[in-house]
Design a protein around this motif. Structure first.
Motif, mmCIF file in Angstrom:
data_model
loop_
_atom_site.group_PDB
_atom_site.id
_atom_site.type_symbol
_atom_site.label_atom_id
_atom_site.label_comp_id
_atom_site.label_asym_id
_atom_site.label_seq_id
_atom_site.Cartn_x
_atom_site.Cartn_y
_atom_site.Cartn_z
ATOM 1 N N GLU A 119 -91.211 5.050 -52.072
ATOM 2 C CA GLU A 119 -89.724 5.238 -51.747
ATOM 3 C C GLU A 119 -89.093 5.776 -52.200
ATOM 4 O O GLU A 119 -88.207 6.683 -51.940
ATOM 5 C CB GLU A 119 -89.352 3.800 -51.495
ATOM 6 C CG GLU A 119 -88.226 3.371 -50.771
ATOM 7 C CD GLU A 119 -87.976 3.686 -49.268
ATOM 8 O OE1 GLU A 119 -86.763 4.245 -48.836
ATOM 9 O OE2 GLU A 119 -89.167 3.966 -48.408
ATOM 10 N N GLN A 120 -89.138 5.485 -54.159
ATOM 11 C CA GLN A 120 -88.835 6.762 -54.861
ATOM 12 C C GLN A 120 -88.691 8.006 -54.984
ATOM 13 O O GLN A 120 -87.936 9.160 -54.381
ATOM 14 C CB GLN A 120 -89.384 6.503 -56.526
ATOM 15 C CG GLN A 120 -89.081 5.485 -56.749
ATOM 16 C CD GLN A 120 -89.308 4.768 -58.112
ATOM 17 O OE1 GLN A 120 -88.981 5.818 -58.520
ATOM 18 N NE2 GLN A 120 -89.924 3.744 -58.095
ATOM 19 N N LEU A 121 -90.554 8.108 -55.013
ATOM 20 C CA LEU A 121 -90.513 9.936 -53.585
ATOM 21 C C LEU A 121 -90.098 10.749 -52.463
ATOM 22 O O LEU A 121 -89.429 11.682 -52.839
ATOM 23 C CB LEU A 121 -92.185 10.656 -53.824
ATOM 24 C CG LEU A 121 -92.920 10.115 -55.001
ATOM 25 C CD1 LEU A 121 -94.600 10.101 -54.085
ATOM 26 C CD2 LEU A 121 -92.395 11.175 -55.968
ATOM 27 N N PHE A 122 -89.337 9.725 -51.891
ATOM 28 C CA PHE A 122 -88.966 10.034 -50.626
ATOM 29 C C PHE A 122 -87.673 9.884 -50.161
ATOM 30 O O PHE A 122 -87.054 10.426 -49.646
ATOM 31 C CB PHE A 122 -90.036 8.823 -48.915
ATOM 32 C CG PHE A 122 -90.768 8.898 -48.429
ATOM 33 C CD1 PHE A 122 -91.340 10.210 -48.291
ATOM 34 C CD2 PHE A 122 -91.729 7.650 -48.434
ATOM 35 C CE1 PHE A 122 -92.728 10.497 -47.753
ATOM 36 C CE2 PHE A 122 -93.105 8.171 -47.632
ATOM 37 C CZ PHE A 122 -93.757 9.383 -47.906
ATOM 38 N N ASN A 135 -89.074 20.444 -49.348
ATOM 39 C CA ASN A 135 -89.777 19.299 -49.811
ATOM 40 C C ASN A 135 -90.459 18.509 -49.138
ATOM 41 O O ASN A 135 -90.692 17.861 -49.228
ATOM 42 C CB ASN A 135 -88.733 19.500 -51.495
ATOM 43 C CG ASN A 135 -89.198 20.265 -51.988
ATOM 44 O OD1 ASN A 135 -89.400 22.220 -51.164
ATOM 45 N ND2 ASN A 135 -88.557 21.395 -53.057
ATOM 46 N N GLN A 136 -88.691 17.910 -48.979
ATOM 47 C CA GLN A 136 -88.978 16.709 -48.095
ATOM 48 C C GLN A 136 -89.985 16.577 -46.818
ATOM 49 O O GLN A 136 -91.062 16.024 -46.475
ATOM 50 C CB GLN A 136 -87.345 16.468 -47.218
ATOM 51 C CG GLN A 136 -87.199 14.731 -46.794
ATOM 52 C CD GLN A 136 -87.519 13.481 -48.072
ATOM 53 O OE1 GLN A 136 -87.545 14.286 -48.505
ATOM 54 N NE2 GLN A 136 -87.686 12.557 -47.571
ATOM 55 N N ALA A 137 -90.129 17.592 -45.672
ATOM 56 C CA ALA A 137 -90.970 18.005 -44.761
ATOM 57 C C ALA A 137 -92.492 17.849 -45.424
ATOM 58 O O ALA A 137 -93.381 17.528 -44.604
ATOM 59 C CB ALA A 137 -90.649 19.413 -44.560
ATOM 60 N N TYR A 228 -96.838 22.226 -57.480
ATOM 61 C CA TYR A 228 -95.510 22.943 -58.565
ATOM 62 C C TYR A 228 -94.609 21.907 -58.168
ATOM 63 O O TYR A 228 -93.837 20.971 -58.458
ATOM 64 C CB TYR A 228 -95.627 24.200 -58.363
ATOM 65 C CG TYR A 228 -94.260 24.429 -59.004
ATOM 66 C CD1 TYR A 228 -93.836 24.262 -60.564
ATOM 67 C CD2 TYR A 228 -92.580 24.134 -58.406
ATOM 68 C CE1 TYR A 228 -93.096 24.477 -61.247
ATOM 69 C CE2 TYR A 228 -91.578 24.604 -59.753
ATOM 70 C CZ TYR A 228 -91.912 24.775 -60.867
ATOM 71 O OH TYR A 228 -91.043 24.746 -61.406
ATOM 72 N N ILE A 229 -94.784 22.207 -56.856
ATOM 73 C CA ILE A 229 -93.359 21.185 -55.392
ATOM 74 C C ILE A 229 -93.448 19.811 -56.424
ATOM 75 O O ILE A 229 -92.642 19.009 -56.359
ATOM 76 C CB ILE A 229 -92.980 21.839 -54.547
ATOM 77 C CG1 ILE A 229 -91.934 23.571 -54.438
ATOM 78 C CG2 ILE A 229 -92.308 20.356 -53.596
ATOM 79 C CD1 ILE A 229 -93.014 23.327 -52.827
ATOM 80 N N LEU A 230 -95.059 19.121 -55.835
ATOM 81 C CA LEU A 230 -94.683 17.755 -55.783
ATOM 82 C C LEU A 230 -94.730 17.530 -57.047
ATOM 83 O O LEU A 230 -93.995 16.084 -57.493
ATOM 84 C CB LEU A 230 -96.177 17.787 -55.552
ATOM 85 C CG LEU A 230 -96.135 17.144 -54.097
ATOM 86 C CD1 LEU A 230 -97.837 17.540 -53.508
ATOM 87 C CD2 LEU A 230 -95.674 16.702 -53.316
ATOM 88 N N ASN A 231 -95.370 18.178 -58.162
ATOM 89 C CA ASN A 231 -95.200 17.982 -59.613
ATOM 90 C C ASN A 231 -94.015 17.527 -60.546
ATOM 91 O O ASN A 231 -93.403 17.278 -60.754
ATOM 92 C CB ASN A 231 -96.155 18.439 -60.867
ATOM 93 C CG ASN A 231 -97.791 18.694 -60.931
ATOM 94 O OD1 ASN A 231 -97.699 17.351 -60.558
ATOM 95 N ND2 ASN A 231 -98.192 19.378 -60.988
ATOM 96 N N PRO A 245 -102.037 16.535 -54.370
ATOM 97 C CA PRO A 245 -101.935 15.945 -52.985
ATOM 98 C C PRO A 245 -102.732 15.291 -52.301
ATOM 99 O O PRO A 245 -102.984 14.513 -51.307
ATOM 100 C CB PRO A 245 -102.442 17.613 -52.787
ATOM 101 C CG PRO A 245 -101.557 18.792 -53.662
ATOM 102 C CD PRO A 245 -101.983 18.248 -55.100
ATOM 103 N N HIS A 246 -104.494 14.864 -53.041
ATOM 104 C CA HIS A 246 -105.007 14.463 -52.441
ATOM 105 C C HIS A 246 -104.681 13.019 -52.625
ATOM 106 O O HIS A 246 -105.405 12.209 -51.769
ATOM 107 C CB HIS A 246 -106.811 14.646 -53.349
ATOM 108 C CG HIS A 246 -107.888 15.335 -52.592
ATOM 109 N ND1 HIS A 246 -107.270 16.263 -51.854
ATOM 110 C CD2 HIS A 246 -108.893 13.933 -51.930
ATOM 111 C CE1 HIS A 246 -108.306 16.455 -50.684
ATOM 112 N NE2 HIS A 246 -109.833 15.642 -51.160
#
Length: 300
Positions: A119-122, A135-137, A228-231, A245-246
């Protein structure tokens, strides 16, 4: 032909003949080159002169560096595939790897996100900006489909079917599968396609691409770009656990099984060739169910 020339020839074989993913090719070649460097130290300049003893010594040296069993197993698998190629091409007369047993892998339970962390990430992205929408996509798609990051960056706009709610994914070995994606991911992708992607393409000038996810220059987004975006999202969400990602793929599978999805369906959505690859997630679900039982049952 020198060892290095043989390695380069093998690399072309993986790319052209096997149609292996760039990530796979890089790992295979890195493992073979590491082995070749070890052989040079042992004054062995020909792959045909390698014996069982040298392979065992190589593994011993790897363990001394603290390498895990699963990593050692992967390197041995890379060498086995390489020597199989050399045998097939008539370059070596024997395969010393075939006599070496694979190291027993450490059983590791896949890490996954809990609902509160997701929920925090979204909610971390500003979806009024082009990059926020893209990035949301990305994160919605990774969680909604469980695809590998190498598969995600190869998705074309034409492969997304909103009417059926499915995406055509090209997996390992260029095998195709249709993966469903839910309304949250669909809404995020639609918003990105309608507003952000056209803006990012304009910044690319003459760059034209059908790839769904693109970078700030309008060019296709890479595996490294997604990581990079996820980090960055993880840091801004101030979460203490790591992200990759995994981990979202693990979360996808774990949450489906926890909710009662059958393993065969999850296997198909993940693109696993063997059911045993999917079965590792049952360890997570068993722990999850056991915790629910202990917390809920009056006489647990």
């Amino acid at each position: 032909m020198t060892n290095e020339q043989l390695i380069n020839q093998y690399k072309q074989f993986l790319i052209v003949e096997r149609n292996a993913a760039s990530y796979t090719v890089d790992h295979y070649i890195a493992d073979v080159r590491q082995f070749n460097q070890f052989l040079t130290q042992q004054v062995i300049n020909n792959f045909n002169d390698v014996s069982y003893s040298e392979v065992r010594l190589f593994l011993t040296e790897l363990y001394k560096t603290g390498l895990s069993r699963i990593s050692a197993s992967r390197k041995l698998s890379s060498l086995r595939t390489f020597y199989h190629y050399l045998e097939k091409e008539g370059i070596v007369e024997h395969n010393p790897i075939q006599y070496v047993s694979m190291p027993k892998k450490d059983k590791k339970i896949p890490q996954f996100f809990y609902a509160e962390e997701l929920e925090q990430l979204f909610t971390i992205e500003d979806c009024s900006t082009p990059f926020g929408q893209r990035n949301q996509a990305i994160i919605e798609l990774l969680y909604a489909t469980g695809v590998r990051v190498s598969e995600l960056v190869k998705i074309n706009v034409s492969q997304v079917d909103f009417s059926l709610g499915t995406i055509l994914v090209h997996g390992k070995g260029n095998k195709e599968r249709f993966v469903p994606f839910g309304v949250y991911a669909q809404d995020a992708v639609k918003l990105y396609l309608e507003e952000s992607r056209p803006q990012l393409l304009q910044k690319g000038g003459e760059i034209t691409t059908d790839r769904l996810l693109i970078n700030h220059r309008g060019a296709p987004l890479t595996d490294e770009g997604v990581r990079y975006i996820l980090n960055d999202m993880m840091n801004r969400a101030s979460l203490t656990s790591s992200i990759h990602p995994h981990k979202l793929r693990h979360t996808f599978a774990t949450h489906l099984l926890n909710a009662g999805a059958d393993m065969r369906s999850v296997q198909e959505m993940l693109g696993h060739e063997s059911l045993s690859s999917t079965q590792i997630y049952t360890h997570v679900t068993k722990d999850y169910l056991q915790n629910i039982y202990k917390n809920a049952h009056p006489r647990a």
